[in-house]
Design a protein around this motif. Structure first.
Motif, PDB file in Angstrom:
ATOM      1  N   GLU A 149     -63.529-110.359  51.315  1.00 27.36           N
ATOM      2  CA  GLU A 149     -64.782-111.103  51.368  1.00 27.36           C
ATOM      3  C   GLU A 149     -65.791-110.493  50.392  1.00 27.36           C
ATOM      4  OE1 GLU A 149     -67.308-113.752  52.120  1.00 27.36           O
ATOM      5  OE2 GLU A 149     -65.565-113.814  53.473  1.00 27.36           O
ATOM      6  N   SER A 150     -66.355-111.326  49.525  1.00 27.00           N
ATOM      7  CA  SER A 150     -67.205-110.755  48.473  1.00 27.00           C
ATOM      8  C   SER A 150     -68.474-110.113  49.019  1.00 27.00           C
ATOM      9  CB  SER A 150     -67.521-111.795  47.409  1.00 27.00           C
ATOM     10  OG  SER A 150     -68.141-112.910  47.979  1.00 27.00           O
ATOM     11  N   LYS A 173     -71.144-104.704  49.726  1.00 29.59           N
ATOM     12  CA  LYS A 173     -71.742-103.609  50.497  1.00 29.59           C
ATOM     13  C   LYS A 173     -71.266-102.250  49.970  1.00 29.59           C
ATOM     14  CE  LYS A 173     -72.427-105.779  54.979  1.00 29.59           C
ATOM     15  NZ  LYS A 173     -71.911-105.868  56.336  1.00 29.59           N
ATOM     16  N   ASP A 207     -72.865-101.520  46.733  1.00 26.05           N
ATOM     17  CA  ASP A 207     -74.233-101.035  46.978  1.00 26.05           C
ATOM     18  C   ASP A 207     -74.206 -99.551  47.321  1.00 26.05           C
ATOM     19  OD1 ASP A 207     -75.131-103.579  46.606  1.00 26.05           O
ATOM     20  OD2 ASP A 207     -75.492-104.012  48.723  1.00 26.05           O
ATOM     21  N   LYS A 208     -73.216 -99.183  48.134  1.00 18.72           N
ATOM     22  CA  LYS A 208     -73.085 -97.798  48.567  1.00 18.72           C
ATOM     23  C   LYS A 208     -72.784 -96.906  47.351  1.00 18.72           C
ATOM     24  CE  LYS A 208     -69.923 -95.419  51.619  1.00 18.72           C
ATOM     25  NZ  LYS A 208     -68.830 -95.627  52.562  1.00 18.72           N
ATOM     26  N   LEU A 227     -67.160-109.926  40.822  1.00 20.38           N
ATOM     27  CA  LEU A 227     -67.329-110.505  42.164  1.00 20.38           C
ATOM     28  C   LEU A 227     -68.064-111.832  42.124  1.00 20.38           C
ATOM     29  CD1 LEU A 227     -68.268-107.698  44.698  1.00 20.38           C
ATOM     30  CD2 LEU A 227     -66.185-109.014  44.496  1.00 20.38           C
ATOM     31  N   ASP A 228     -69.069-111.925  41.288  1.00 20.53           N
ATOM     32  CA  ASP A 228     -69.896-113.121  41.243  1.00 20.53           C
ATOM     33  C   ASP A 228     -70.406-113.323  39.809  1.00 20.53           C
ATOM     34  OD1 ASP A 228     -71.576-115.211  41.725  1.00 20.53           O
ATOM     35  OD2 ASP A 228     -72.735-114.242  43.307  1.00 20.53           O
ATOM     36  N   LYS A 248     -81.162-110.405  48.364  1.00 24.29           N
ATOM     37  CA  LYS A 248     -79.788-110.771  48.683  1.00 24.29           C
ATOM     38  C   LYS A 248     -79.633-112.206  49.145  1.00 24.29           C
ATOM     39  CE  LYS A 248     -77.044-106.866  49.265  1.00 24.29           C
ATOM     40  NZ  LYS A 248     -76.528-105.831  50.130  1.00 24.29           N
ATOM     41  N   LYS A 298     -71.052-118.126  50.843  1.00 17.05           N
ATOM     42  CA  LYS A 298     -71.483-118.949  49.717  1.00 17.05           C
ATOM     43  C   LYS A 298     -71.744-120.411  50.087  1.00 17.05           C
ATOM     44  CE  LYS A 298     -69.758-116.221  45.928  1.00 17.05           C
ATOM     45  NZ  LYS A 298     -68.995-116.216  44.703  1.00 17.05           N
TER      46      LYS A 298
END
Lengths: 214, 718
Positions: free
Chosen positions: A82-83, A88, A91-92, A124-125, B117, B512
């Motif tokens: 899951e993207s 997350k 980010d870490k 990812l995006d 976000k 999404k």
């Protein structure tokens, strides 16, 4: 009897003093690097991260713990699909890198890793992050390479990034492949500055070279 | 005995090593896997297993501090005495407050941001919307809450008139955000969407920070400090521009020159308007960035532009006779903003905008000169008292000067003028009661020195997130806006107009996919009203107008189901009536449509490096005034429809070819009708349909970026 007691006492004393010197740091880190290489789940990586966190809170002057904390967090993302979940972990990784870059803003390995994190973020995006990070990634990898021309990871990631771009635009991949070849020879010749220095990326560079048909 | 002793000695180190054991859970008692448990300042520690348990030996003695940390939870430190046998430790961690994961106040607002976000839109989405043709407002018209007004081009939000939507750049008001246009021909926004990295389009219930807007606030943030030097060239079917940015470490500057002339285009593509002088524009823009200290950043932007256009129309009373309408516009705008951190918790933001607009309109033998100058100075203090409580305090002053001279042939000049100031104070607090429940409470006080009126506007929002992906919010607010210049100049005793918003919003963003449903009720008080027959008498103007608007809106966006395809669908239902201006009775205003639907689809074809897009909008017909119908605004125009398509082709890394066509089907939209003032000999009022300037609009542009970084392009700009 007394000798045995004395011996045990010395051993204990030795063990406890050792914890404070640099060999203990190196040994502890090396043990974790072995675990890092053999990790095959996000939980395995988390155990390494936890131990390295403990090391990092003591060894505040060292760059390795924070580097590998970011590296291990980045690798955790590959265990998820899951993207949003994957983001997350990115980010870490970014949070560890941010801390490291405050103290070592001109460190070639840290900059190369930053480029890698951004590359994964873009993958990812692409629609959201493509324009935001593509240029920045090239720029930071170029900087990493300029700071240490012998850093094989900077050359490899730069080659990989250029290869993708060239392919997308149907342009010649010659320049990109030259970078990959350069990376491969650097992996073979460059001697690590210290025993904890990063070594990863050779396999990827070799398979990339194969793609290049070299 | 000896053996026992030896065994004892061999075990001695282990006996010396105390065992630290225990379990880590969350507040509900669920075990936490992967928590880090260790003795502070040492390497000694362990990671919890899947049962949440940990155990590690230590030879350390005496008072130690045990640290328990786990991502997403508040770390705990507890003192530990390492003498003798230690007890089994039970530690429960509290979930940490995380602003990124926390509930957000969304009622009324559509935010496009790269940094946050959970947003419904990204900045890129705005500029790649086919029907927008590079205009921010065009893209926003595909969102719920808006009504397409093809003859205007402005944003009409939730039954509000065009002037009820205000634009703010870096916090300060933009007095003339739209270009000046001839009557019944659409305008465009004055600012290029490429200038902004953050856009919040609020269709109601906005923060106490934003005043002087009855219906809607468009809040734009200009781009961050540029990271590289580059030159950009745009060649378009309607003109071109060239821009250069020079970026240093702490200082950056850019300049852009543009020229637009629609003449050659209009000669090629059939037009429905008789252009005697095609729209023409000269524009110069410049921006400057300077960093100060560690956090200070000054941003400056200035624009000067000059437009002219002239058309001919046939007289309604006499079809074979024509008259000309000419318009010249000069616009200058400066926006300065400064932001810096003060200490660890406070941020100071200061902004100043200056604008000057001059329109010369010549319909037939009439000459109308309109000049408006204004400035807006604003100061805001943001303080994060704790992670969960922050405040925003600010003050502002808006000064404006307005002048209108109307001269009909051989008559003396009819002149009106107005100058005034408005001062305001606002305070707002954001409180996160829990990670899931947040409230925003704000108050705004305004004083106008034209009529010495003091207004107090409370604003408040509540939001509750009931699971990881879904939230519900409610907003209430009261909003004031000064009367339109032309009316206030005549009668300075007029009060500010007022609206009250009630909004209920449910939003779910998962995987999404976004679903948003919003219902609202808005009522209007103190709207300016006058008797048309006495329009030159100050006493004819009163604040007795009123009205309401209510509706329900849906927004669905899916970036997941179809590969490399992103689409969104908006639907708005609007029920509104008002009594204002010269309306003889309460009626649905001409700018409102009962139903509006928009579908926007974008698809990326990797192999061709091409993005294709389509937007389809339909709306029910809007009311128009028909002097022959005894019911005021009793007629409705035919439904509105538009299908627009675009293709963006990445030719080379630094070259983009962009084409778009609006109204592909060539559907003849009718926005309303214009009637002659008097009936003809047959007793019929001659009329003319208000339609499009041309059935279709074609656009082709080539965008080239020259920079040291070979991967940069103007994709951001499309």
């Amino acid at each position: 009897m007394k000798r045995i007691l004395l011996f045990i006492g010395l051993v204990v004393a030795f063990l406890s003093t050792q914890a404070q010197d640099n060999t203990a740091y190196t040994e502890a880190m090396q043990a974790q690097l072995v675990l890092l290489d053999s990790a095959h789940s996000s939980d395995d990586l988390q155990a390494v991260i936890n131990t390295m966190e403990r090391i990092a809170q003591v060894e505040t002057a060292q760059w390795h713990p924070r580097y590998y904390l970011a590296y291990a967090s980045l690798h955790q993302n590959f265990y998820f699909k899951e993207s949003a979940e994957r983001a997350k972990y990115l980010d870490k990784a970014q949070a560890y890198l941010d801390k490291a870059l405050v103290d070592f803003p001109q460190h070639s390995e840290l900059l190369a890793l930053q480029g890698f994190v951004w590359m994964i973020r873009v993958s990812l995006d692409p629609a959201t992050y493509g324009q935001l990070y593509a240029g920045k990634t090239m720029e930071i990898l170029q900087k990493a390479k300029a700071l240490n021309p012998n850093n094989p990871r900077a050359a490899f990631l730069l080659g990989q990034m250029s290869y993708g771009t060239a392919q997308f635009f149907g342009q010649s991949t010659e320049q990109a492949c030259a970078l990959v070849s350069q990376a491969v020879s650097l992996y073979e010749t460059a001697t690590p500055t210290d025993s904890l220095a990063p070594k990863w990326g050779k396999k990827g560079a070799l398979s990339m070279q194969e793609k290049c048909g070299l | 005995m000896k053996t026992l002793l030896i065994t004892g000695f061999l075990l001695f180190p282990l006996l010396l090593a105390a065992q630290v054991r225990g379990i880590v859970t969350d507040k509900k008692g669920e075990p936490l896997l992967g928590a880090n448990v260790y003795l502070k300042g040492t390497y000694v520690g362990a990671t919890t297993s899947f049962t949440g348990e940990f155990s590690f030996p230590t030879t350390l003695k005496g008072a130690q501090v045990l640290v328990v940390s786990f991502t997403g939870y508040e770390s705990q430190e507890l003192p530990l005495q390492l003498n003798g046998p230690s007890e089994y430790l039970r530690i429960s961690l509290k979930e940490a407050f995380n602003k990124l994961e926390a509930v957000t106040i969304t009622a009324g607002a559509f935010e496009a941001s790269d940094t946050k976000k959970v947003t419904v839109l990204k900045p890129l989405d705005i500029v790649t919307t086919p029907s927008a043709v590079g205009d921010i407002n065009g893209a926003l018209q595909t969102l719920p809450g808006t009504t397409q007004n093809g003859e205007s081009g402005r944003l009409f939000v939730r039954g509000g008139d065009g002037y009820e939507t205000q634009t703010y750049i870096n916090g300060t008001l933009v007095q003339n955000p739209y270009g000046s246009a001839l009557p019944n021909l659409p305008t465009r926004g004055r600012f290029s969407p490429f200038m902004f990295s953050g856009t919040t389009f609020s269709t109601g219930g906005y923060s106490a920070e934003f005043g002087q807007a009855l219906s809607s606030a468009l809040v734009l943030q200009t781009n961050a400090f540029p990271t590289e030097s580059k030159t950009e060239i745009s060649l378009m079917t309607v003109g071109g521009d060239i821009a250069h940015t020079q970026a240093g470490e702490r200082t950056a500057a850019s300049a852009k020159l543009g020229y637009i002339h629609l003449g050659p285009y209009q000669a090629l593509v059939p037009q429905q308007v008789l252009w005697t002088q095609a729209p023409q524009e000269y524009r110069g823009e410049t921006s400057f960035y300077q960093k100060f200290g560690k956090t200070g950043l000054l941003k400056a932007y200035a624009q000067a532009s000059s437009n002219s256009v002239e058309i001919e129309r046939s007289r309604l009373e006499q079809a074979d006779s024509r008259y000309g309408i000419a318009l010249d516009n000069d616009f200058q705008f400066v926006n300065l903003s400064y932001q810096m951190a003060v200490g660890k918790r406070a941020t100071w933001e200061s902004g100043l905008s200056l604008s000057s607009n001059h329109d010369s309109l010549h319909p037939d033998t009439l000459a109308i000169e309109e000049k408006e100058r204004s400035f807006h100075l604003k100061n805001v203090w943001l303080i994060d008292w704790t992670e969960r409580f922050s405040t925003r305090l600010g003050s502002e002053f808006i000064g404006s000067q307005y002048e209108q001279d109307i001269q009909a042939k051989e008559l003396p000049v009819y002149a009106t003028e107005l100058s005034g100031g408005l001062s305001a104070l606002f305070a707002e607090a954001d409180v996160y009661l829990t990670q899931r429940l947040a409230a925003r409470i704000g108050l705004r006080a305004e004083h106008t020195n034209v009529n010495q009126q003091l207004t107090i506007a409370p604003r408040t929002s509540l939001a509750y997130k009931w699971d990881e992906f879904s939230q519900i919010s409610f907003a209430y607010g009261s909003f004031y806006q000064k009367p339109q210049n032309a009316y206030w100049a005549l009668n300075e005793s007029l009060d500010q107009e007022k609206a009250e918003h009630y909004i209920l919003n449910v939003q779910r963003i998962k995987n999404k996919r976004t679903l948003r449903v919003e219902a609202y009720y808005k009522n209007y008080h103190s709207l300016v009203r006058f008797d048309a027959a006495q329009r030159y008498q100050p006493a004819a103007y009163t604040n007795t107008g009123h009205g309401y608007a209510q509706g329900i809106e849906l927004f669905w966006r899916d970036q997941k189901s179809i590969p490399r395809t992103d689409y969104w669908l908006s639907y708005s239902y609007l029920d509104t009536e008002r009594l204002y201006r010269d309306y003889p009775q309460k009626a649905m205003p001409t700018f409102a449509a009962k139903h509006s639907v928009s579908l926007v689809v974008k698809h990326f074809i990797s192999a061709l490096r091409t993005q294709v897009g389509a937007s389809y909008s339909v709306g029910s017909g809007r009311p128009y005034y028909n002097p022959e119908n005894p019911t005021f605004l009793g007629d409705k125009a035919k439904p509105y429809m538009d299908l627009s398509m675009n293709v963006a082709y990445l030719l080379r890394p630094q070259v983009i070819l962009y084409t778009s066509v609006s109204n592909v089907t060539g559907y003849q939209n009718v926005f309303g009708y214009e009637y002659a003032a008097q009936p003809n000999a047959q007793g019929i009022y001659p009329r003319r349909a208000i339609g499009q300037a041309a059935p279709r609009f074609f656009f082709v542009g080539l965008f080239i970026t020259l920079s040291s970084n070979k991967n940069d392009n103007q994709l951001n700009n499309l």
